[in-house]
Scaffold this motif. Structure first.
Motif, short mmCIF file in Angstrom:
data_model
loop_
_atom_site.label_atom_id
_atom_site.label_comp_id
_atom_site.label_asym_id
_atom_site.label_seq_id
_atom_site.Cartn_x
_atom_site.Cartn_y
_atom_site.Cartn_z
N GLU A 1 -7.87 80.95 -8.28
CA GLU A 1 -6.49 81.02 -7.87
C GLU A 1 -5.72 80.05 -8.77
N PRO A 2 -4.54 80.47 -9.29
CA PRO A 2 -3.77 79.55 -10.14
C PRO A 2 -3.55 78.22 -9.41
N TYR A 3 -3.56 77.15 -10.16
CA TYR A 3 -3.57 75.81 -9.57
C TYR A 3 -2.41 75.58 -8.61
N GLU A 4 -1.17 75.96 -9.03
CA GLU A 4 0.01 75.68 -8.20
C GLU A 4 -0.10 76.40 -6.86
N GLN A 5 -0.55 77.63 -6.95
CA GLN A 5 -0.67 78.43 -5.73
C GLN A 5 -1.68 77.82 -4.78
N TRP A 6 -2.76 77.35 -5.31
CA TRP A 6 -3.81 76.72 -4.54
C TRP A 6 -3.25 75.53 -3.76
N ILE A 7 -2.48 74.68 -4.48
CA ILE A 7 -1.91 73.50 -3.84
C ILE A 7 -0.97 73.93 -2.71
N LEU A 8 -0.16 74.95 -3.01
CA LEU A 8 0.77 75.47 -2.02
C LEU A 8 0.04 75.90 -0.75
N HIS A 9 -1.06 76.64 -0.95
CA HIS A 9 -1.84 77.13 0.19
C HIS A 9 -2.43 75.99 0.98
N LYS A 10 -2.92 75.00 0.25
CA LYS A 10 -3.55 73.87 0.94
C LYS A 10 -2.52 73.16 1.81
N ASN A 11 -1.30 72.99 1.24
CA ASN A 11 -0.25 72.32 2.02
C ASN A 11 0.10 73.13 3.24
N ARG A 12 0.22 74.41 3.02
CA ARG A 12 0.60 75.28 4.13
C ARG A 12 -0.46 75.24 5.22
N ALA A 13 -1.72 75.25 4.80
CA ALA A 13 -2.79 75.22 5.79
C ALA A 13 -2.76 73.92 6.56
N ALA A 14 -2.35 72.83 5.88
CA ALA A 14 -2.29 71.53 6.54
C ALA A 14 -1.10 71.44 7.49
N HIS A 15 -0.01 72.13 7.16
CA HIS A 15 1.18 72.11 8.02
C HIS A 15 1.54 73.52 8.44
N PRO A 16 0.78 74.08 9.36
CA PRO A 16 1.00 75.48 9.71
C PRO A 16 2.39 75.72 10.29
N GLU A 17 3.03 74.67 10.87
CA GLU A 17 4.32 74.90 11.53
C GLU A 17 5.40 75.31 10.52
N THR A 18 5.31 74.81 9.29
CA THR A 18 6.31 75.25 8.31
C THR A 18 6.03 76.67 7.84
N ALA A 19 4.74 77.00 7.80
CA ALA A 19 4.39 78.33 7.29
C ALA A 19 4.94 79.43 8.20
N SER A 20 4.96 79.14 9.52
CA SER A 20 5.36 80.20 10.43
C SER A 20 6.84 80.55 10.28
N HIS A 21 7.61 79.64 9.69
CA HIS A 21 9.03 79.97 9.51
C HIS A 21 9.29 80.72 8.22
N ASP A 22 8.26 80.83 7.44
CA ASP A 22 8.43 81.53 6.18
C ASP A 22 8.57 83.03 6.43
N PRO A 23 9.73 83.60 6.08
CA PRO A 23 9.92 85.01 6.40
C PRO A 23 8.91 85.91 5.69
N ALA A 24 8.46 85.47 4.53
CA ALA A 24 7.54 86.32 3.78
C ALA A 24 6.17 86.39 4.42
N SER A 25 5.82 85.34 5.19
CA SER A 25 4.46 85.28 5.69
C SER A 25 4.15 86.42 6.65
N SER A 26 5.19 86.94 7.33
CA SER A 26 4.90 87.98 8.29
C SER A 26 4.59 89.31 7.63
N ASP A 27 5.36 89.69 6.59
CA ASP A 27 5.09 91.03 6.06
C ASP A 27 4.01 91.06 4.98
N ASN A 28 3.74 89.95 4.37
CA ASN A 28 2.66 90.01 3.39
C ASN A 28 1.76 88.80 3.56
#
Ligand code: GDP
Ligand code: MG
Length: 818
Positions: free
Chosen positions: A72-99
């Motif tokens: 996985e490209p490095y930046e994306q990996w970091i992004l995912h790791k952060n999101r996994a650590a802070h799931p509450e921000t991820a749930s507000h991401d509109p994109a997360s629901s459809d894809n």
């Protein structure tokens, strides 16, 4: 993305290593482990090998090897790791629901393939895990092609693929080839090998081949309830240790054990399971010598893709498998491999006086027996006494046929008789709704659209939902209990007379439900010519979409001989199918003598859940069709008949006088001049609408049966889906009172001619026409897809329509004599 796709200077993180076990081990030892950063340094001039920087040192990999490392490209990996650590921000991401998958860390996605013998419960497992509603049935060959589903569990996303059942991994039947190619092209992270306890010996054969492959794997010991009920005891934990593959018992029909299975899949994926180790299914020294010689050449040739283990490829080469041959044919040492193979095969056959595939399978069965002797006590087969008793009855020469005919009769009786009660309820609901709209809405095009277009069309078809559900209930029961397999068995002789065999009978029975899955299910037939014939005669089996037409016309014109007319129609379809099959065998395809092998699985009591799920998915499909193609077709038909609009002044004088002159005198006298005008205008409007022109243009074709232009249009529209015939008639035969049922509109005398639009003879001939003429678009597409040629779909279109015309004509001519 794969490591091979990185460009110079790009940085990425390893998420997965694909390929066989030994390859994975080697690259991991080089440092390619999950979560490790890697940078591409340099492409060699010919792009092979490629140099990478890993931690502080450089390594080079072949392109074919880098293709099996997922990153996985490095930046994306970091992004995912952060999101996994802070799931509450991820749930507000509109994109997360459809894809959602796009935004998940790749190393948390586990791709799982379900592999096992036919009828071991793969699809049941798939359904319960993924919440899907795929078709299950207690006979071989229900799943054709792969179905994918997905589920989230303990922070992982499982992408599950349900594959067709196979007994082994050779290129013998289309299913086996399919599974082979799937394993070659897609690289599932974990294979779930589903086996059943009641026939472990045969089920484990496939397991030995998967072990040869050396991929990550879990064995699902399904139908554990049957094992518990029998006197046999299996020490499955020990079996798992012996095989080096964890074994998890489940009952897929209830969902028992499924969580443990998922947990085990995670453990295996994360390489944390203690039972996992790579074993060799040992064979006789004569064989092992040959395997080792071929294997060593493959192992030392790095141009061989690391998708399969060298041992597996070597065994397959010795067996003479064409797929393995094709796979190796692009490698550098192909010639050397083949020469070694040929020499070894000759030597082994000389030493053992047995051909190689037979020797290999004998040794594998020996291995399995050894493993079972250590872990299993008693025999599950005692359990199957009930099965033997029932089989003695239903497959007997004397009772087999009568029992089958009774079952069929019961099925059709229930469909039409029992189904008529709920049908009446829905009918009254529909007319209540249209009455309500008729009373409370202002006149205008919108009201006409709602009443005549939508309710007239869709409402006319939706009432048949109960009939269709009952039919599907019976078909599911026959499939799930295992009776369907017996039917194929007893029909074998009869089918041979048609130049087919018993296996072709199952698609024919399924065709009563819908021809599309029936045509797909012909994949269980090995012989190509038998398969083609079965596909081409399938549309003559009257599918459930044709039921509305029969129920409507039989109810209106033959209320007292209903059952007889239904029976004759279905029978006619079957006779035409039989004759067509015989003709094709005679003049088109040569005879073929594939021996009949169809196993008789033990009877199983289907769970209410499975049946309910099957029926619900059918109801869902039917309602979807209502909201989709039938709604659209109804609106189009309505619009074509509604436009262009005419005023009374536009109606030619001659038309008015002719129409009025045609009316029976007593009808004319009843009406006021305004009423007469309205009738004439309405008739003119329909006759000179766009649809009227189309219908009149085509009418001469069916002139000999006196169908008239409205019915002609209904036939044309029915090519989209057979239900549309009824909905079109609902739109076109507008009654005097909007709340009238279609059947009343068809039987009551027309206000203009004084004659009802349909007569019994016309109705009968029309039903014959609809039974036989062009298959619906979905069926034509299925024919083209399954035969891999549009030629057969085109044949079906012309042959069926011609035949329909001829037989409908004959029916009409005979019927008007009475
Ligand atoms: P597939 O061919 O491997 O996809 O098998 P299916 O999922 O179509 O199932 C075959 C038959 O076994 C169906 O009649 C299921 O209802 C039945 N079945 C599946 N799992 C179990 C189980 O755990 N116990 C029992 N008793 N029957 C099962
Ligand atoms: Mg299946």
């Amino acid at each position: 993305m794969r490591l091979s796709q990185l460009k110079p200077g790009e940085k990425a993180v390893v998420t997965k290593i694909l390929g066989h076990g030994a390859f994975r081990k080697r690259v991991m030892e080089m440092g390619f482990v999950r979560g490790r950063e890697v940078t591409m340094v340099l492409n060699a001039p010919l792009q092979d090998p490629i140099k990478y920087k890993l931690m502080d040192y450089e390594v080079s990999l072949r392109r074919s090897e880098a293709e099996l490392i997922e990153v996985e490209p490095y930046e994306q990996w970091i992004l995912h790791k952060n999101r996994a650590a802070h799931p509450e921000t991820a749930s507000h991401d509109p994109a997360s629901s459809d894809n959602a998958e796009e935004f998940e860390p790749k190393d948390r996605i586990i791709n799982v393939a379900l592999i096992g013998n036919p009828n071991c419960g793969k699809t049941s497992l798939f359904n319960i895990v993924s919440g899907a509603h795929e078709h299950v049935g207690n006979y071989a060959g229900v799943t054709v092609g792969a179905k994918a589903g997905t589920v989230k569990y303990k922070g992982y996303r499982f992408n599950i693929v349900d594959l067709p059942g196979t007994y082994s991994l050779s290129a013998y039947s289309p299913e086996e080839l399919y599974v082979m190619r799937y394993l070659n092209q897609e690289m599932p992270d974990v294979i779930v090998n589903v086996v059943v306890a009641s026939n472990l010996e045969r089920n484990l054969y496939l397991t030995t081949e998967l072990i040869d492959m050396n991929r990550s794997m879990v064995i699902d010991l399904n139908m554990y309830d049957e094992l518990e009920r029998s006197k046999a005891v299996l020490d499955y934990e020990n079996l798992g240790k012996l095989l080096g593959v964890p074994v998890v018992p489940t009952k897929a029909s209830t969902g028992w054990g499924v969580d443990r299975l998922l947990d085990t899949i995670i453990d295996v994926y994360e390489m944390k399971h203690n039972d996992v180790r790579h074993i060799h299914v040992k064979m006789r020294p004569e064989l092992e010598k040959g395997i080792t010689r071929v294997k060593d050449i493959i192992k030392n040739d790095h141009s061989v893709p690391a998708r399969f283990s060298p041992r597996y490829l070597a065994i397959k080469m010795l067996e003479g498998d064409p797929e393995a041959d094709a796979l190796l044919s692009r490698s550098d040492s192909y010639k050397e491999i083949r020469d070694a193979r040929d020499a070894e095969v000759q030597r082994i056959e000389r030493d053992l006086k047995e051909d190689v595939p037979a020797a290999i399978s004998a040794d594998k069965y020996g291995f399995i027996q050894g493993a079972l002797a250590e872990t299993m006590q008693g025999n599950v087969l005692e359990e199957q006494k009930t099965t033997r008793i029932i089989d003695a009855l239903v497959t007997s020469k004397l009772f087999g046929f009568p029992i089958f005919l009774c079952v069929m009769f019961l099925m059709f009786w229930a469909t039409f008789q029992l189904g008529s009660y709920p049908m009446e309820w829905i009918e009254s609901l529909v007319s209540w709704i249209s009455g309500l709209i008729g009373k409370h809405m202002a006149d205008g095009p919108l009201k006409d659209l709602l009443l005549d277009g939508i309710i007239g069309g869709v409402g006319g078809v939706i009432v048949f939902l109960p009939n269709i559900l009952i039919l599907y209930f019976f078909i599911s029961m026959m499939e799930d209990t295992g009776y369907m397999a017996r039917v194929a068995f007893i029909m074998d002789k009869v089918m041979h007379k048609m130049g087919l065999h018993g296996k072709s009978f199952i698609p024919l029975v399924m065709g009563f439900g819908c021809n599309v899955p029936a045509i797909m299910s012909t994949r269980i037939i090995e012989s190509r010519s038998s398969r083609l014939i079965t596909i081409l005669i399938n549309p003559f089996v009257s599918c459930s979409a044709r039921i509305p037409i029969y129920v409507l016309l039989v109810g209106a014109f033959f209320p007292h001989q209903g059952a007889l007319v239904f029976f004759c129609l279905y029978l006619l379809g079957i006779i035409v199918a039989v004759l067509t099959a015989r003709l094709m065998r005679r003049f088109w395809f040569k005879a073929d003598e594939t021996p009949f092998v169809m196993e008789l699985p033990p009877y199983r009591i289907p769970t209410v859940k499975a049946i309910a799920r099957g029926m619900w998915s059918k109801a869902h499909q039917y309602l979807n069709k209502m909201g989709g193609i039938i709604l659209v077709a109804s609106i189009i038909i309505w619009a074509l008949s509604y436009f262009p609009r005419y005023e009374m002044q536009q109606v030619p004088e001659s038309y008015v006088t002719n129409t009025i002159a045609e009316m029976p005198a007593e009808l004319r006298q009843e009406k006021t001049p305004e009423q007469l005008d309205a009738l004439v205008l309405n008739a003119y409007q329909q006759e000179y609408s766009i649809l009227g022109h189309i219908g009149k243009f085509m009418e001469p074709v069916v002139e000999p049966m006196e169908y008239g232009w409205r019915t002609t249009v209904a036939l044309l529209a029915g090519a989209a889906a057979k239900e549309v015939v009824v909905s079109t008639m609902g739109v076109l035969y507008v009654g005097e009172d909007d709340a009238d049922l279609i059947s009343e509109r068809l039987t009551s005398p027309s206000p203009i001619t004084g004659q009802p639009p349909f007569t019994p003879a016309k109705a009968l001939s029309f039903m014959v026409f609809v039974l036989l003429y062009v298959p619906c678009i979905a069926t034509l597409a299925a024919i083209a897809r399954e035969t891999e040629s549009w030629k057969y779909a085109a044949f079906s279109l012309t042959y069926n329509t011609l035949l329909a015309w001829i037989l409908a004509f004959i029916t009409f001519r005979i019927a008007i004599l009475f």
